[in-house]
Design an enzyme around this catalytic site. Sequence first.
Site, PDB file in Angstrom:
ATOM      1  CD  GLU A 168     -26.957 -20.321   1.153  1.00  0.00           C
ATOM      2  OE1 GLU A 168     -26.722 -19.639   0.280  1.00  0.00           O
ATOM      3  OE2 GLU A 168     -27.771 -19.389   1.821  1.00  0.00           O
ATOM      4  CD  GLU A 354     -27.864 -15.919   4.178  1.00  0.00           C
ATOM      5  OE1 GLU A 354     -28.122 -15.581   2.675  1.00  0.00           O
ATOM      6  OE2 GLU A 354     -26.500 -16.709   4.470  1.00  0.00           O
TER       7      GLU A 354
END
Length: 448
Positions: A168, A354
């Site tokens: 991320e 995720e």
Amino acid sequence: MIQEYKFPEGFIWGSATASYQIEGAWQEDGRGECTWDRFCRRPGKVVGGDTGNVACDHYHLYKDDVALMKSMGLKHYRFSIAWPRILPEGEGQINQKGLDFYKNLVDELLNAGIEPLATLFHWDLPQALQDKYQGWKDRRMAQVFADYSDVVSRSLGDRVKKWATINEIMCFTTLAHKLDMHAPGGRESDKITNQTAHHALLGHGMATQVLRRNVQDSFIGLVDNNEAPWPVLNTEPHLRAARKAWKERNSQRLFPMMTGEYDEESYVRHYGEMPETTAEDMKIISTPLDYFGINFYNCPPVQAADNEAGYETVDLPAAYPRTAMGWPITPDALYWNLKYMTEFFPDLPVYITENGMAADDSMSEDGTVKDYDRIEYLRTHLRACHRAIEEGANLKGYYLWSLMDNFEWAFGYSKRFGMIRVDYDTQKRTIKESGKYYSRVMAENRVF
Ligand code: IFM
């Protein structure tokens, strides 16, 4: 007839964590300081003044944690490596004890029949690199990251085959350098912030090449919370608007990584001033990957609009269903994200690396955690995955976030994402109802 929601044979079911969020042991065995250690000490930056000093004490309890994973039937586990444990100064001197920790963890996992997926960088940047280079603001960081990747993959590459370079990028660039919400903190211009993101992409490309060299039979990807706008209604012109929004809003990371080009118009519209780049950078950034890892939590829908872009984000009403983070529950965004991924990049396998939610998760008197809201969240998101696969999406696996409650960054321990509850006073682990549910999903390879 009741729909069975059976997943394809060989679909990968796993769960995920990250080093700073679970390990603790912040000053043990030669670990260096990281930017989050420093950020947590800035008053008001983390709820309750919480830190990752102890977290879930996984550094000491990893054997028990792996045994618990095994008892739940987990076969795949994504974790991250703490850069400051391996290189306390971020570069140079290697800390053997840091490497040993991960070697032992990997052995424990493999002995338990659990396949590791290791993320090289999940935000715990050595503070020494922040001090010396101003972190990701400096393009030399790309090479420094590649060198660190070299050290780790030489040591673990015989046993770890699945790798993620970076987790991320937005969260340690925009949230960190522009919005002062994540470490190291700052209020920089768009130009500087975008430069940090570009350097991270460059580091990702260089690390990918290193991993490819060092690891036989490697499986390498980038993990990102890519933008997932979706149509508010499945009608023209909203369908057209959402597709355009998806393409444009992914112009900072996903598209350049896949195509080797920045789409300047979209970039400037959504991220502001362009970073400085070279043709060589773009070649490295777009080094071919084996998969793309999607971290998905939520995204509001978009609708067609009479403006320059042709779309706008829909304002969701206050009563829209939300998680304990206040994030809207939007499984259709995941469905569309997978559809667009397949449409634009049909050959690239995708993993959900995720997905999950924060919930209340209090302990009931009978000793169970009745997180039926999380079960429902999982069920609807997994059905979205199933639907996308049935329609041709190249989705190969799913890692639930998170294995256990942990340090939720600026929210400290106030938010719980785990399918295992952690009592932070005693370090006792309790499998929540959602954990029991997920065990069955994994065992039966279907959503029910
Ligand atoms: O806890 C984080 C994780 O570290 C990165 N992805 C989002 C999760 C939930 O906020």
